[in-house]
Write a protein that holds these residues in place. Structure first.
Motif, PDB file in Angstrom:
ATOM      1  N   GLY A   1       9.277  11.100  -5.242  1.00 17.29           N
ATOM      2  CA  GLY A   1       8.065  10.510  -5.789  1.00 17.29           C
ATOM      3  C   GLY A   1       7.829  10.800  -7.262  1.00 17.29           C
ATOM      4  N   ARG A   2       8.172  12.022  -7.713  1.00 17.11           N
ATOM      5  CA  ARG A   2       7.979  12.444  -9.109  1.00 17.11           C
ATOM      6  C   ARG A   2       6.557  12.176  -9.594  1.00 17.11           C
ATOM      7  NH1 ARG A   2      12.626   9.496  -9.135  1.00 17.11           N
ATOM      8  NH2 ARG A   2      11.678   7.843 -10.366  1.00 17.11           N
ATOM      9  N   GLY A   3       5.594  12.410  -8.684  1.00 16.25           N
ATOM     10  CA  GLY A   3       4.191  12.284  -9.051  1.00 16.25           C
ATOM     11  C   GLY A   3       3.653  10.872  -9.083  1.00 16.25           C
ATOM     12  N   ARG A   4       4.462   9.881  -8.719  1.00 10.10           N
ATOM     13  CA  ARG A   4       3.996   8.491  -8.723  1.00 10.10           C
ATOM     14  C   ARG A   4       3.018   8.265  -7.565  1.00 10.10           C
ATOM     15  NH1 ARG A   4       9.174   5.121  -8.149  1.00 10.10           N
ATOM     16  NH2 ARG A   4       9.756   6.951  -6.883  1.00 10.10           N
ATOM     17  N   PRO A   5       2.118   7.299  -7.698  1.00 16.87           N
ATOM     18  CA  PRO A   5       1.108   7.079  -6.656  1.00 16.87           C
ATOM     19  C   PRO A   5       1.660   6.329  -5.451  1.00 16.87           C
ATOM     20  CG  PRO A   5       0.777   5.521  -8.441  1.00 16.87           C
ATOM     21  CD  PRO A   5       1.869   6.453  -8.887  1.00 16.87           C
ATOM     22  N   ALA A   6       1.190   6.700  -4.266  1.00 13.71           N
ATOM     23  CA  ALA A   6       1.534   6.025  -3.019  1.00 13.71           C
ATOM     24  C   ALA A   6       0.263   5.855  -2.201  1.00 13.71           C
ATOM     25  CB  ALA A   6       2.566   6.826  -2.233  1.00 13.71           C
ATOM     26  N   LEU A   7       0.171   4.734  -1.510  1.00 19.33           N
ATOM     27  CA  LEU A   7      -0.983   4.435  -0.663  1.00 19.33           C
ATOM     28  C   LEU A   7      -0.513   4.230   0.763  1.00 19.33           C
ATOM     29  CD1 LEU A   7      -4.066   3.762  -0.536  1.00 19.33           C
ATOM     30  CD2 LEU A   7      -3.394   1.352  -0.758  1.00 19.33           C
ATOM     31  N   ASP A   8      -1.133   4.949   1.699  1.00 21.01           N
ATOM     32  CA  ASP A   8      -0.852   4.824   3.128  1.00 21.01           C
ATOM     33  C   ASP A   8      -2.021   4.078   3.769  1.00 21.01           C
ATOM     34  OD1 ASP A   8      -0.138   5.113   5.777  1.00 21.01           O
ATOM     35  OD2 ASP A   8      -0.534   7.271   5.865  1.00 21.01           O
ATOM     36  N   ILE A   9      -1.771   2.825   4.173  1.00 16.80           N
ATOM     37  CA  ILE A   9      -2.815   1.990   4.773  1.00 16.80           C
ATOM     38  C   ILE A   9      -2.840   2.233   6.279  1.00 16.80           C
ATOM     39  CG2 ILE A   9      -3.595  -0.363   5.184  1.00 16.80           C
ATOM     40  CD1 ILE A   9      -2.022  -1.173   2.651  1.00 16.80           C
ATOM     41  N   GLY A  10      -4.027   2.560   6.800  1.00 20.39           N
ATOM     42  CA  GLY A  10      -4.142   2.888   8.215  1.00 20.39           C
ATOM     43  C   GLY A  10      -3.518   4.230   8.501  1.00 20.39           C
ATOM     44  N   CYS A  11      -3.960   5.247   7.779  1.00 20.19           N
ATOM     45  CA  CYS A  11      -3.274   6.553   7.764  1.00 20.19           C
ATOM     46  C   CYS A  11      -3.409   7.317   9.068  1.00 20.19           C
ATOM     47  CB  CYS A  11      -3.783   7.396   6.605  1.00 20.19           C
ATOM     48  SG  CYS A  11      -5.523   7.886   6.718  1.00 20.19           S
ATOM     49  N   GLY A  12      -4.381   6.970   9.915  1.00 18.30           N
ATOM     50  CA  GLY A  12      -4.533   7.712  11.164  1.00 18.30           C
ATOM     51  C   GLY A  12      -4.740   9.189  10.914  1.00 18.30           C
ATOM     52  N   ASP A  13      -3.931  10.025  11.565  1.00 19.08           N
ATOM     53  CA  ASP A  13      -4.094  11.477  11.418  1.00 19.08           C
ATOM     54  C   ASP A  13      -3.411  12.037  10.175  1.00 19.08           C
ATOM     55  OD1 ASP A  13      -1.403  11.470  12.030  1.00 19.08           O
ATOM     56  OD2 ASP A  13      -1.628  12.467  13.970  1.00 19.08           O
TER      57      ASP A  13
ATOM     58  N   SER B   1      -5.184   1.170  -9.411  1.00 18.63           N
ATOM     59  CA  SER B   1      -5.007  -0.277  -9.385  1.00 18.63           C
ATOM     60  C   SER B   1      -3.610  -0.690  -8.947  1.00 18.63           C
ATOM     61  CB  SER B   1      -5.298  -0.875 -10.769  1.00 18.63           C
ATOM     62  OG  SER B   1      -4.412  -0.337 -11.742  1.00 18.63           O
ATOM     63  N   ALA B   2      -2.636   0.239  -9.016  1.00 15.57           N
ATOM     64  CA  ALA B   2      -1.259  -0.090  -8.648  1.00 15.57           C
ATOM     65  C   ALA B   2      -0.572   1.147  -8.072  1.00 15.57           C
ATOM     66  CB  ALA B   2      -0.481  -0.612  -9.856  1.00 15.57           C
ATOM     67  N   TYR B   3       0.368   0.902  -7.144  1.00  8.90           N
ATOM     68  CA  TYR B   3       1.054   1.987  -6.439  1.00  8.90           C
ATOM     69  C   TYR B   3       2.558   1.742  -6.428  1.00  8.90           C
ATOM     70  CZ  TYR B   3      -3.559   3.305  -4.848  1.00  8.90           C
ATOM     71  OH  TYR B   3      -4.885   3.688  -4.825  1.00  8.90           O
ATOM     72  N   ALA B   4       3.305   2.811  -6.619  1.00  8.15           N
ATOM     73  CA  ALA B   4       4.764   2.729  -6.548  1.00  8.15           C
ATOM     74  C   ALA B   4       5.227   2.476  -5.121  1.00  8.15           C
ATOM     75  CB  ALA B   4       5.394   4.010  -7.086  1.00  8.15           C
ATOM     76  N   VAL B   5       4.478   2.995  -4.153  1.00  5.02           N
ATOM     77  CA  VAL B   5       4.747   2.760  -2.735  1.00  5.02           C
ATOM     78  C   VAL B   5       3.439   2.396  -2.056  1.00  5.02           C
ATOM     79  CG1 VAL B   5       5.394   3.826  -0.525  1.00  5.02           C
ATOM     80  CG2 VAL B   5       6.747   4.290  -2.576  1.00  5.02           C
ATOM     81  N   VAL B   6       3.465   1.305  -1.310  1.00  4.40           N
ATOM     82  CA  VAL B   6       2.391   0.982  -0.373  1.00  4.40           C
ATOM     83  C   VAL B   6       3.030   1.028   1.010  1.00  4.40           C
ATOM     84  CG1 VAL B   6       0.717  -0.723   0.403  1.00  4.40           C
ATOM     85  CG2 VAL B   6       1.184  -0.463  -2.045  1.00  4.40           C
ATOM     86  N   ALA B   7       2.449   1.804   1.912  1.00  2.88           N
ATOM     87  CA  ALA B   7       3.052   2.018   3.222  1.00  2.88           C
ATOM     88  C   ALA B   7       2.057   1.673   4.323  1.00  2.88           C
ATOM     89  CB  ALA B   7       3.509   3.469   3.360  1.00  2.88           C
ATOM     90  N   CYS B   8       2.583   1.159   5.412  1.00  6.40           N
ATOM     91  CA  CYS B   8       1.763   1.014   6.619  1.00  6.40           C
ATOM     92  C   CYS B   8       2.658   1.232   7.826  1.00  6.40           C
ATOM     93  CB  CYS B   8       1.029  -0.322   6.666  1.00  6.40           C
ATOM     94  SG  CYS B   8       2.050  -1.792   6.821  1.00  6.40           S
ATOM     95  N   ARG B   9       2.235   2.120   8.682  1.00  4.84           N
ATOM     96  CA  ARG B   9       3.031   2.526   9.838  1.00  4.84           C
ATOM     97  C   ARG B   9       2.270   2.200  11.115  1.00  4.84           C
ATOM     98  NH1 ARG B   9       4.045   6.936  13.254  1.00  4.84           N
ATOM     99  NH2 ARG B   9       6.288   7.228  13.634  1.00  4.84           N
TER     100      ARG B   9
ATOM    101  N   THR C   1       7.273  -0.697  12.244  1.00  2.75           N
ATOM    102  CA  THR C   1       6.650  -1.468  13.319  1.00  2.75           C
ATOM    103  C   THR C   1       7.531  -1.537  14.557  1.00  2.75           C
ATOM    104  OG1 THR C   1       5.545  -3.578  13.814  1.00  2.75           O
ATOM    105  CG2 THR C   1       7.583  -3.700  12.533  1.00  2.75           C
ATOM    106  N   SER C   2       6.891  -1.689  15.711  1.00  2.00           N
ATOM    107  CA  SER C   2       7.580  -2.054  16.940  1.00  2.00           C
ATOM    108  C   SER C   2       7.716  -3.569  16.973  1.00  2.00           C
ATOM    109  CB  SER C   2       6.775  -1.592  18.160  1.00  2.00           C
ATOM    110  OG  SER C   2       6.640  -0.193  18.186  1.00  2.00           O
ATOM    111  N   LEU C   3       8.727  -4.055  17.676  1.00  4.92           N
ATOM    112  CA  LEU C   3       9.017  -5.483  17.740  1.00  4.92           C
ATOM    113  C   LEU C   3       9.049  -5.966  19.175  1.00  4.92           C
ATOM    114  CD1 LEU C   3      12.013  -5.609  15.242  1.00  4.92           C
ATOM    115  CD2 LEU C   3       9.636  -6.114  14.739  1.00  4.92           C
ATOM    116  N   HIS C   4       8.595  -7.199  19.365  1.00  4.11           N
ATOM    117  CA  HIS C   4       8.767  -7.834  20.669  1.00  4.11           C
ATOM    118  C   HIS C   4      10.186  -8.361  20.788  1.00  4.11           C
ATOM    119  CE1 HIS C   4       8.235 -10.098  24.252  1.00  4.11           C
ATOM    120  NE2 HIS C   4       8.474 -11.261  23.647  1.00  4.11           N
ATOM    121  N   THR C   5      10.790  -8.187  21.958  1.00 12.05           N
ATOM    122  CA  THR C   5      12.139  -8.667  22.198  1.00 12.05           C
ATOM    123  C   THR C   5      12.101  -9.761  23.251  1.00 12.05           C
ATOM    124  OG1 THR C   5      12.463  -6.930  23.846  1.00 12.05           O
ATOM    125  CG2 THR C   5      13.194  -6.462  21.609  1.00 12.05           C
ATOM    126  N   GLU C   6      12.667 -10.907  22.922  1.00 19.59           N
ATOM    127  CA  GLU C   6      12.690 -12.014  23.868  1.00 19.59           C
ATOM    128  C   GLU C   6      13.508 -11.643  25.097  1.00 19.59           C
ATOM    129  OE1 GLU C   6      13.843 -15.676  22.130  1.00 19.59           O
ATOM    130  OE2 GLU C   6      12.438 -15.509  20.455  1.00 19.59           O
TER     131      GLU C   6
END
Length: 228
Positions: free
Chosen positions: A80-92, A144-152, A182-187
């Motif tokens: 990361g080297r101090g760059r900003p990251a945002l975790d959307i829906g961070c839960g615990d 206003s901007a993030y090097a990483v935007v994450a959602c798990r 993400t989990s995926l649906h399998t046909e």
């Protein structure tokens, strides 16, 4: 655009590797919700907190980050080297904390106050906030901007997926990475379970990025590293 799964490079626009003919994925470690609205979620757009706050009060927990997933983050997100990251829906706060260990200045947001309280109890050193990404103005984010935007285990639950992705692109810095797990649906495995992303969801997710890298953690549980 190219798509990479493991060490194999695929080309062909938004065509991520197929979700067909695979066994059921490992979703959240709880039973899925029941009745769905027209959005494919158990709540309307901008009303996520009405569902997720009671869920967190009931003590629901989700699949943890294992060594394979942690390794994928290290490879595709780097130091990361101090760059900003945002975790959307961070839960615990597990993913927010892992991003911090990689060296990112990470912020976690969640619409459920109980989830954020649990995250703050586990990770008091982190920046964790009650904020619904779907309904809040992005100007309310700390940057206003993030090097990483994450959602798990979150993208599947976005009631307005095109709007969600548009907002992500708005705050992702040039050269940044949108990291999705993400989990995926399998046909062939019956109707989709509530926590599973569909093939249409994945097609929408992977469209209009310059590079898509896919890490298959098991046959139907994947990470996506998406670059503008």
């Amino acid at each position: 655009m190219g798509t990479v799964q493991g060490d194999v490079f695929f080309t062909g626009g938004a065509n991520a590797p197929s979700t067909k003919s695979r066994r059921s994925p490992h979703g959240p470690l709880a039973n899925g919700p029941g009745l769905m609205t027209a959005t494919g979620t158990p709540y309307a757009v901008r009303d996520a907190a009405s569902y997720w706050e009671p869920v967190w009060r009931q003590g629901r927990r989700y699949r943890g980050i294992d060594a394979a997933e942690a390794g994928a983050m290290h490879r595709h997100l780097g130091a990361g080297r101090g760059r900003p990251a945002l975790d959307i829906g961070c839960g615990d706060g597990a993913l927010t904390a892992h991003l911090a260990r990689l060296g990112y200045h990470s912020t976690g947001i969640d619409c459920a106050p109980t989830a954020v309280a649990a995250a703050r109890a586990r990770h008091p050193q982190l920046d964790l906030r009650v904020l619904d990404f779907d309904s809040a103005d992005t100007d309310s984010l700390p940057r206003s901007a993030y090097a990483v935007v994450a959602c798990r285990l979150v993208y599947r639950w976005a009631a307005d997926k095109p709007g969600f992705l548009s907002r992500v692109r708005r705050i992702l810095a040039p050269g940044g990475v949108f990291w999705v797990v993400t989990s995926l649906h399998t046909e062939g495995q019956g109707p989709p379970r509530p926590w599973e992303a569909t093939a249409a969801d994945v097609e929408l997710l992977t469209a209009q990025w310059s590079r898509v890298r896919v890490v298959e953690l098991d046959p139907s549980f994947r990470c996506y590293a998406l670059r503008p």
